[in-house]
Structures are given as structure tokens and as C-alpha cells.
Scaffold this active site. Structure first.
Site, mmCIF file in Angstrom:
data_model
loop_
_atom_site.group_PDB
_atom_site.id
_atom_site.type_symbol
_atom_site.label_atom_id
_atom_site.label_comp_id
_atom_site.label_asym_id
_atom_site.label_seq_id
_atom_site.Cartn_x
_atom_site.Cartn_y
_atom_site.Cartn_z
ATOM 1 N N THR A 118 0.885 -1.152 0.000
ATOM 2 C CA THR A 118 0.000 0.000 0.000
ATOM 3 C C THR A 118 0.921 1.200 0.000
ATOM 4 O O THR A 118 2.121 1.057 0.153
ATOM 5 C CB THR A 118 -0.899 -0.064 1.254
ATOM 6 O OG1 THR A 118 -1.672 -1.263 1.208
ATOM 7 C CG2 THR A 118 -1.836 1.109 1.382
ATOM 8 N N GLY A 123 1.212 -1.439 4.858
ATOM 9 C CA GLY A 123 1.640 -2.565 5.673
ATOM 10 C C GLY A 123 0.558 -3.538 6.074
ATOM 11 O O GLY A 123 0.713 -4.237 7.080
ATOM 12 N N GLY A 124 -0.578 -3.617 5.325
ATOM 13 C CA GLY A 124 -1.616 -4.555 5.705
ATOM 14 C C GLY A 124 -2.110 -4.273 7.105
ATOM 15 O O GLY A 124 -2.264 -3.130 7.519
#
Length: 579
Positions: free
Chosen positions: A388, A480-481
Site C-alpha cells: 500500500t 503494511g496490511g
């Protein structure tokens, strides 16, 4: 360098292909924004952009210099990242924007992708009735209806001040004439040489005669330039109707995906109310569902507010323990309750209340780890992407914008739309895999976040703005999820509790816990081996990671009022640009 701007660190000048952008914006070369170099901290009083690629930061700063506001600069930056940061910058994905206005009011835009009309909760089950990760991730079925262009267009329509075409023009120019590839981008593309061979349009776009580009080469993306030109000329309809929509739908049909021209025509971004909270006198403004980020962030801050975090010491065993226990409980609630509010009754007010935090705090033991059990929920979560990108913008008038957007996973689905030149997202993987499937590995899938026609998948993106006594303090966010939420949490704690400088608050090592799997993952160097042993003695399983997050942030110097742009040193291409 302008009279109101200075580099905090003495970096050498950075050679950039800026003339192209300057020409596109009709800006004299002498007026070019100043840029920090390779993570350098930049100060300015006249506006700031911090993003993952220098050309994109410059495009946003040019919009500010030309008289645009922070929303205008965010649009220009986002489109430029779609050209220069293909792993995550996008027009084929989606995300969120948080805006704080100079009077202290705020709003958020939700342009998260949606499931196509054919979607259903068991769409990721194979012919044998078993969950298939192959279908769930990096297939044409894994592509959600993109939202980025609609989000930028709606935010600009409501709060922008500059001409739309001029904001998209730098991205068109970067795609058409090309931009200089950095060492980091060259390495990233080279690592995917074999993987991209299965995706002909992607392979053709990002490799030259079948060979990787090298740092310093120029990457030209003619098809992407044509698509961006349609967006420049027609705005929202330049993407969701006409030639671009036809090309996207044709690729879906060819690859077995379910997105149609009708899905594209029906897509709309949404303006929502932010999630708001307070932490030790600071005001926190963050993203509302379908992002879980703002809700979980405020919940964890409320829990930590009842502990003397400053006395624990930064990154001490006690500090790490209390962080993990707050994270454990917030991520459990995320699995149980968070989803698209248009499809589920999400109890945000209760989850973010001080009273609920008091209840949670009472379950935390000072020196003993809690327990995470799959049986606590009935389900299995979707996987959040790790690729992202986040960027931050503040203009001279004090308007602040925090944007996080994504393709979910590096380069999304790996599918480039032939003739249109943009990568498609992999976001359907953020829906739960199948009803009633739970595992200790951390795949959670409760009822609210199952795939349904038109539903937006749950996200962890956490674009956030921090203020105090009516004054802007910081613009924060990260990729970073699921680690995103915890990265933002720790930056806020670093600023508020440990009073770190902006550079130290961003550079400080981080940790992550997400309920399941029941593992505390620490960045290398987070603490000493002795402290890690003490943390383990409390009952925590520990693992180590090389990097968590890339937080490109802006802070306001309380003493001087200067804007301090801080690219995360974990990212060699991150750049602050001011004017």
C-alpha cells in the site's frame, strides 16, 4: 530554496527529471519546490507533501505553489504515484482520504473498491467445495471495482480549488515522456521478472525486450498516458465510462473476472463522518469503516490512556507488553464487528468509547500475556495486502490531507489492462475466504465481511490527523496490511507519551500483534535480547521482522509553526517536497 524552507539534514542536491513536470504546470524552473533527499527531513512554512516517490511529491508541491489547496495537491500526488510507484500507487485500486480544514472541522472520503454484482460469500470455493487461495488472490476474480479515480474526483469536486485538468497533467506527462527509474523501483521490478511473464500486458509494460530496466533508465507508459489523458479531460467519466471502461471490462471477460461496464458505471465514492477520539488532550481524526483503522486506533489509544506509558520507557518490555495486549483486544473486535457500514451495523461508538476501554483495561494483567483463541469468533479473516502507499499534505492555510491507497499486495493482481496501461487491484482477497472458517494462523472471516454484491471489503488503512487545542500537530499514515494500524498507533504514542522529535517518532522501531496468530512480531533492533527474553517470560511468543510500515508524515513544529516533512527512512524513495 525559498526563504521559509530548510533541510534539517545537509543532503546533496537530488537530480530529478523535473523539467517535464514544470512544463506541464507552466511553472518556471526557478520556482521548483525543494525536495528532501533519501529520507531527509524538510521544513517549510508554505506547504508540504511527503510521498513514496520524488516526482509525485514534486507534483503535489507544484499544485500548492500554483495556488492550489491540500486537496488539489493530494489529487496531483496520487495520480503521479500511479505512474511512478506502480507497486501501490494506482488508478486501478482504492483507498481513503482524511481531511482536516483550517477551522478544525474534518471529513473523510471512502473510495474503497467494491465487489462486483455477481459476487457472493462462497465465490472463493473451488469445485470440491474447498477454499481456494488461488482464486482468492491474484486471479481475475480477485479484482474489485476500482475506486481511486472516483474518490479523487469527488474530493476535488467538493473541496478542491484548482482546475482538475492541471492536477492530472503532470501524471500524463510522466507517463507519456517517461520518468527516471530509481534503484529501489528497478530492484522491485526485477524481482518480478518471472512472475510477470504470465501476464503479457504487464510484462510488456515493465520490461524492455524481456529484460529488466536498470536504475537511471527511463520508463515510458504510453497506454497509461492515454488513460490518464481521458481522466484529465473527462474526470470521473474518463475512467468509469467510455474507452477505459470498455477495455477494463473486456479484460475481465477474457480472464474470467466478474467486473462489467455496469459495475463500473454504478461505482460511487462516499463522503463519510470520520472516527474521532482523544488521547491525553490530543484530538485524533481517522478513517471510518469500511476501514477498521480509525476504530481500532482510537480503541487502543483509549486503553493505553489508562496506563502510565511514559513511565514504562519507549520499547521496554512493559511498554511492549501493554501495546500487545491493547492490540490483541482491538484486533479481536476488528474480526467480530468491522465491515462495510452499508452492509453491517458496526458499533463504532461503543468500540471507541472511554467506558469500553475501561472494561478492556480491566482484563489486562501487568506482567502476563493474554490468550488469543480462534473459538472467540466464528469465522476467518481475509488477508490484508502489504503493498500500500501513504502520503501526507499540508497547505499554507493549514488544510491537512492524509491519504492511504492500495492495490493490495505488491502490484495488485499483476493484471495490466491491455491498451489502458494500469494495474488492477487484488482487493477481493480482503473479504473473508468462506463462511465459518477459522484458523490459528490469523485468517478470520466473520459474517460482516463476506463478499456480497456492491459491498466494500474491510481494510486496515489508517490515514490519521492529530491536533491539539485547535492546532494541527501531525498528518500520519502507513502501508503494511494489518500492521498499518499498529504503526500509526506507535507514532502517536511516540509523539504524545515519549515526546520524540518528528524524525525519531517515525524512525523508531515498531512491533505488531493482530490477535491471531498469537505472535508479537518485533522489528529488528526493537529491543535488546535481554529485554526480549523478559517479554517472552511474560508469555509472549516473539518473532522478528526486517521492516514494519513506511510512514510518510508531516508534523508542525510547536515552537516555530513550521511544517516538518518526514519521509520514513525505511523507504529509500520517500521524499518531502515543499515550496
Amino acid at each position: 530554496m525559498g526563504p521559509h524552507m530548510k533541510l534539517r539534514q545537509p543532503f546533496p542536491p537530488m537530480p530529478l527529471p523535473a523539467a517535464l513536470l514544470l512544463a506541464a504546470c507552466n511553472v518556471p524552473a526557478a520556482a521548483a519546490p525543494e525536495l528532501s533527499v533519501f529520507g531527509g527531513v524538510l521544513e517549510s512554512r508554505d506547504g508540504m507533501v511527503v510521498s513514496a516517490y520524488p516526482d509525485a511529491s514534486r507534483a503535489g508541491a507544484e499544485a500548492l505553489r500554483a495556488g492550489g489547496n491540500a486537496v488539489d495537491a493530494a489529487v496531483a500526488t496520487g495520480f503521479a504515484l500511479a505512474v511512478t510507484h506502480p507497486a501501490a500507487g494506482n488508478i486501478g485500486g482504492g483507498g481513503f482520504m482524511v481531511i482536516r480544514f483550517p477551522d478544525g472541522s474534518s471529513t473523510v472520503f471512502d473510495f474503497r473498491e467494491k465487489a462486483p454484482l455477481k459476487a457472493h460469500p462462497e465465490m472463493f470455493v473451488d469445485e470440491n467445495g474447498e477454499y481456494s487461495s488461488r482464486i482468492h488472490h491474484r486471479s481475475h476474480l480477485a479484482v474489485g471495482v476500482p475506486g481511486t479515480v472516483a474518490g479523487f474526483a469527488l474530493a476535488h469536486e467538493k473541496y478542491g480549488s484548482a482546475e482538475w485538468a492541471g492536477l492530472v497533467a503532470p501524471a500524463v506527462a510522466l507517463a507519456r515522456a517517461g520518468f527516471e527509474i530509481s534503484e529501489r523501483l528497478a530492484a522491485s521490478l526485477a524481482r518480478r521478472l518471472d512472475a510477470f511473464r504470465d501476464y503479457p500486458a504487464t510484462f510488456a509494460q515493465f520490461f524492455r525486450d524481456g529484460e529488466p530496466y536498470r536504475a537511471g533508465d527511463t520508463l515510458v507508459q504510453a497506454d497509461l498516458a492515454a488513460t490518464l489523458a481521458r481522466i484529465r479531460d473527462r474526470g470521473h467519466d474518463g475512467f468509469y465510462a467510455g474507452e477505459t471502461a470498455r477495455l477494463l471490462a473486456a479484460e475481465m471477460e477474457r480472464g474470467g473476472g466478474w467486473i462489467t461496464e455496469e459495475d463500473l458505471a454504478r461505482y460511487r465514492a462516499v463522503e463519510r463522518e470520520p472516527v474521532r477520539g482523544t488521547y491525553r488532550g490530543y484530538d485524533v481524526v481517522s478513517m471510518a469503516p469500511p476501514s477498521s483503522g480509525g476504530t481500532a486506533l482510537v480503541q487502543m489509544l483509549n486503553v493505553l490512556e489508562g496506563f502510565d506509558v511514559a513511565a514504562m520507557g519507549a520499547n521496554s518490555p512493559s511498554h511492549a507488553h501493554h501495546l500487545v495486549e491493547a492490540m490483541r483486544r482491538a484486533f479481536r473486535d476488528r474480526a467480530l464487528f468491522l465491515a462495510d457500514p452499508d452492509f453491517a451495523d458496526v458499533p463504532v461508538e461503543r468500540l471507541t468509547s472511554k467506558a469500553y476501554a475501561d472494561e478492556i483495561r480491566g482484563t489486562i494483567r501487568a506482567e502476563a500475556a493474554g490468550v488469543s483463541r480462534p473459538a472467540d469468533v466464528a469465522g476467518r479473516p481475509g488477508r490484508d495486502g502489504t503493498e500500500t502507499t501513504h502520503y501526507s499534505v499540508v497547505d499554507a492555510g493549514g488544510m491537512a490531507v492524509s491519504v492511504t491507497y492500495t492495490l493490495e499486495g505488491g502490484y495488485g493482481s499483476y493484471v495490466t489492462v491491455p491498451g489502458a496501461g494500469f494495474l488492477l487491484n487484488n482487493e477481493m482477497g480482503d473479504f473473508n475466504a468462506r463462511p465459518g472458517l477459522t484458523s490459528e494462523r490469523g485468517l478470520i472471516g466473520t459474517e460482516p465481511n463476506l463478499a456480497r454484491p456492491g459491498q466494500r471489503m474491510l481494510s486496515s488503512m489508517t490515514p490519521t490527523i492529530l491536533a491539539r487545542d485547535g492546532e494541527l500537530v501531525a498528518v500520519v499514515g502507513s502501508p503494511g496490511g494489518r500492521t498499518i494500524i499498529n504503526t500509526v498507533l506507535q507514532i502517536v504514542v511516540n509523539v504524545v507519551d515519549f515526546r520524540m522529535s518528528p524524525a525519531d517518532a517515525v524512525a523508531s522501531k515498531r512491533l505488531h500483534h493482530q490477535w491471531l496468530p498469537d505472535v508479537a512480531r518485533l522489528e529488528d533492533g526493537y529491543m535488546s535480547e535481554t529485554d526480549a527474553a523478559a517479554l517472552a517470560a511474560m508469555g509472549h511468543e516473539i518473532a522478528w521482522s526486517t521492516r514494519q510500515g513506511i510512514a510518510h508524515c508531516i508534523f508542525v513544529d510547536a515552537g516555530t509553526g513550521a511544517l516538518v516533512g518526514v519521509p520514513d527512512p525505511r523507504d529509500g524513495d520517500g521524499t518531502a517536497a515543499g515550496h
